[in-house]
Design a protein around this motif. Structure first.
Motif, PDB file in Angstrom:
ATOM      1  N   ALA A 189       0.823  -1.211   0.000  1.00  0.00           N
ATOM      2  CA  ALA A 189       0.000   0.000   0.000  1.00  0.00           C
ATOM      3  C   ALA A 189       0.859   1.263   0.000  1.00  0.00           C
ATOM      4  CB  ALA A 189      -0.929  -0.007   1.210  1.00  0.00           C
ATOM      5  N   GLU A 190       1.985   1.230   0.715  1.00  0.00           N
ATOM      6  CA  GLU A 190       2.863   2.392   0.756  1.00  0.00           C
ATOM      7  C   GLU A 190       3.459   2.675  -0.620  1.00  0.00           C
ATOM      8  OE1 GLU A 190       4.745   5.672   2.545  1.00  0.00           O
ATOM      9  OE2 GLU A 190       3.109   4.372   3.204  1.00  0.00           O
ATOM     10  N   ARG A 200       2.024   2.243  -3.375  1.00  0.00           N
ATOM     11  CA  ARG A 200       0.976   2.678  -4.302  1.00  0.00           C
ATOM     12  C   ARG A 200       0.319   3.986  -3.897  1.00  0.00           C
ATOM     13  NH1 ARG A 200      -0.984  -2.459  -3.119  1.00  0.00           N
ATOM     14  NH2 ARG A 200      -3.024  -1.550  -2.616  1.00  0.00           N
ATOM     15  N   ARG A 201       0.878   4.701  -2.937  1.00  0.00           N
ATOM     16  CA  ARG A 201       0.197   5.904  -2.441  1.00  0.00           C
ATOM     17  C   ARG A 201       0.337   7.086  -3.388  1.00  0.00           C
ATOM     18  NH1 ARG A 201       4.040   9.267  -0.101  1.00  0.00           N
ATOM     19  NH2 ARG A 201       6.035   8.258   0.313  1.00  0.00           N
ATOM     20  N   SER A 202       1.329   7.079  -4.285  1.00  0.00           N
ATOM     21  CA  SER A 202       1.493   8.187  -5.234  1.00  0.00           C
ATOM     22  C   SER A 202       2.286   7.695  -6.439  1.00  0.00           C
ATOM     23  CB  SER A 202       2.234   9.362  -4.581  1.00  0.00           C
ATOM     24  OG  SER A 202       3.605   9.033  -4.370  1.00  0.00           O
ATOM     25  N   LEU A 203       2.288   8.518  -7.487  1.00  0.00           N
ATOM     26  CA  LEU A 203       3.060   8.161  -8.674  1.00  0.00           C
ATOM     27  C   LEU A 203       4.556   8.102  -8.364  1.00  0.00           C
ATOM     28  CD1 LEU A 203       3.085   7.572 -11.704  1.00  0.00           C
ATOM     29  CD2 LEU A 203       3.168  10.032 -12.116  1.00  0.00           C
ATOM     30  N   VAL A 204       5.040   9.007  -7.529  1.00  0.00           N
ATOM     31  CA  VAL A 204       6.458   9.013  -7.166  1.00  0.00           C
ATOM     32  C   VAL A 204       6.828   7.735  -6.430  1.00  0.00           C
ATOM     33  CG1 VAL A 204       8.207  10.147  -5.735  1.00  0.00           C
ATOM     34  CG2 VAL A 204       6.652  11.522  -7.128  1.00  0.00           C
ATOM     35  N   SER A 205       6.032   7.356  -5.422  1.00  0.00           N
ATOM     36  CA  SER A 205       6.346   6.135  -4.674  1.00  0.00           C
ATOM     37  C   SER A 205       6.215   4.895  -5.554  1.00  0.00           C
ATOM     38  CB  SER A 205       5.439   6.019  -3.443  1.00  0.00           C
ATOM     39  OG  SER A 205       4.079   5.952  -3.822  1.00  0.00           O
ATOM     40  N   GLN A 251      -6.355   3.224 -11.312  1.00  0.00           N
ATOM     41  CA  GLN A 251      -7.519   3.689 -10.552  1.00  0.00           C
ATOM     42  C   GLN A 251      -7.115   4.265  -9.205  1.00  0.00           C
ATOM     43  OE1 GLN A 251      -9.831   0.100 -10.507  1.00  0.00           O
ATOM     44  NE2 GLN A 251     -10.905   0.578 -12.410  1.00  0.00           N
ATOM     45  N   GLU A 252      -6.032   3.783  -8.638  1.00  0.00           N
ATOM     46  CA  GLU A 252      -5.594   4.262  -7.327  1.00  0.00           C
ATOM     47  C   GLU A 252      -4.883   5.606  -7.394  1.00  0.00           C
ATOM     48  OE1 GLU A 252      -4.951   0.094  -4.843  1.00  0.00           O
ATOM     49  OE2 GLU A 252      -3.238   1.032  -5.826  1.00  0.00           O
ATOM     50  N   LEU A 253      -4.401   5.983  -8.575  1.00  0.00           N
ATOM     51  CA  LEU A 253      -3.703   7.261  -8.696  1.00  0.00           C
ATOM     52  C   LEU A 253      -4.687   8.425  -8.580  1.00  0.00           C
ATOM     53  CD1 LEU A 253      -1.221   6.614 -11.662  1.00  0.00           C
ATOM     54  CD2 LEU A 253      -0.671   6.728  -9.233  1.00  0.00           C
ATOM     55  N   SER A 254      -4.216   9.512  -8.008  1.00  0.00           N
ATOM     56  CA  SER A 254      -5.037  10.724  -7.932  1.00  0.00           C
ATOM     57  C   SER A 254      -5.140  11.338  -9.340  1.00  0.00           C
ATOM     58  CB  SER A 254      -4.386  11.730  -6.990  1.00  0.00           C
ATOM     59  OG  SER A 254      -3.161  12.210  -7.545  1.00  0.00           O
TER      60      SER A 254
END
Length: 303
Positions: free
Chosen positions: A248-249, A251-256, A291-294
């Motif tokens: 999950a960590e 997948r929290r952002s495009l950078v991560s 889908q998880e990306l903002s």
């Protein structure tokens, strides 16, 4: 045309190319027994779209057949379908090499259509699918449902609408000697075989156009203009990598996510795999990752 009464939902899939046809197949297999699917496509043949409408023998998929199954839980499904073809068709339609098997795009469109036909032959889904050879022209929200109108005057109330319209053709350019849509059947046929040609862009479409020119006896020079001057790279062998780890960590952002993919590539290389195997391992998860990306990260990715 009004939706059938009853407790079941109606799902309208607008567009019957690859995405729309595969979507309809999976909906029929996974929705409730009283749900129904309406598949709307203006062309007479389903499963083709722009990508798989080409009949050029030199136009191959740019992904190996081992990664192009219509069913994620059956990764060898396409290869087994190929094995059932007559030997001559299989030999002409699929090119095997050290990097894997690559299928003609037109043949892959036939594979997609065959999967829809197989679902309908099974019987239990046939009365839940309506195929309209028509074009959706209007989609408006009415309360909890959608009202859909078509070019031929049909009207449909649907609970869910899936837009699978694919890539729209480019806007026409008012310049003599300019081909604005390379996928038109006459795009290459009208080019003088002895006059130089300039192609804007050096991606996979450029490769397709060059192959079509060569197949038709083109004798002059092809110039390619590209912002970055890069060409598509050839495939290399990519054994299956089953040790992909994304928590999950990650997948929290495009950078991560980018950092995590680079980390997984490093781990794979230590284990004797290449980066291609990691990218292939991402394929079954790409929809969920997107889908998880903002919205901001999605725009950043595209940019």
């Amino acid at each position: 045309m009004a939706a059938r009464s009853g407790a079941g939902r109606t799902v309208a899939v607008i567009g019957g190319g690859f995405s729309g046809t595969i979507c309809a197949i999976h909906l029929l297999q996974h929705l409730r027994g009283d749900d129904r699917v309406v598949l709307i496509e203006r062309e007479r043949q389903l499963g083709r779209g722009v990508a798989f409408a080409t009949a050029e023998p030199s136009h191959l998929l740019n992904v190996r057949a081992e990664n192009m199954s219509a069913f994620p839980d059956e990764p060898l499904h396409l290869l087994r379908w190929l094995d059932r073809l007559p030997a001559d068709e299989r030999r002409q339609g699929a090119k095997a090499g050290a990097a894997g098997t690559f299928v003609q795009r037109g043949l892959y469109g036939r594979y997609v259509r065959d999967q829809l036909a197989a679902v309908l032959r099974a019987g239990r889904h046939a009365d839940r699918l309506t195929i309209l050879n028509d074009q959706a022209t209007r989609l408006v929200r009415h309360g909890s449902r959608w009202h859909l109108a078509t070019r031929n005057g049909r009207s449909l109330e649907t609970d869910i609408a899936v837009l699978a319209t694919g890539n729209f053709p480019p806007a026409p350019l008012p310049y003599a000697g300019c081909v604005d849509n390379p996928w038109q059947p006459e795009a290459v046929e009208e080019i003088d075989r002895d006059h130089p040609v300039l192609l804007l862009g050096s991606g996979l479409t450029m490769i397709d156009v060059v192959l079509r020119l060569v197949d038709r006896g083109f004798r002059s020079t092809v110039h390619v203009l590209s912002r970055r001057g890069l060409l598509p790279r050839t495939h290399a062998p990519a054994p299956v990598y089953a040790d992909l780890l994304l928590d999950a960590e990650d997948r929290r952002s495009l950078v991560s996510l980018t950092r995590a993919v680079r980390r997984e590539i490093t781990r794979a290389e230590i284990a004797g795999f290449g980066w291609r195997s990691v990218i292939d391992a991402l394929r079954p998860h790409s929809q969920l990752l997107w889908q998880e990306l903002s919205p901001a990260d999605r725009r950043r990715f595209v940019r």
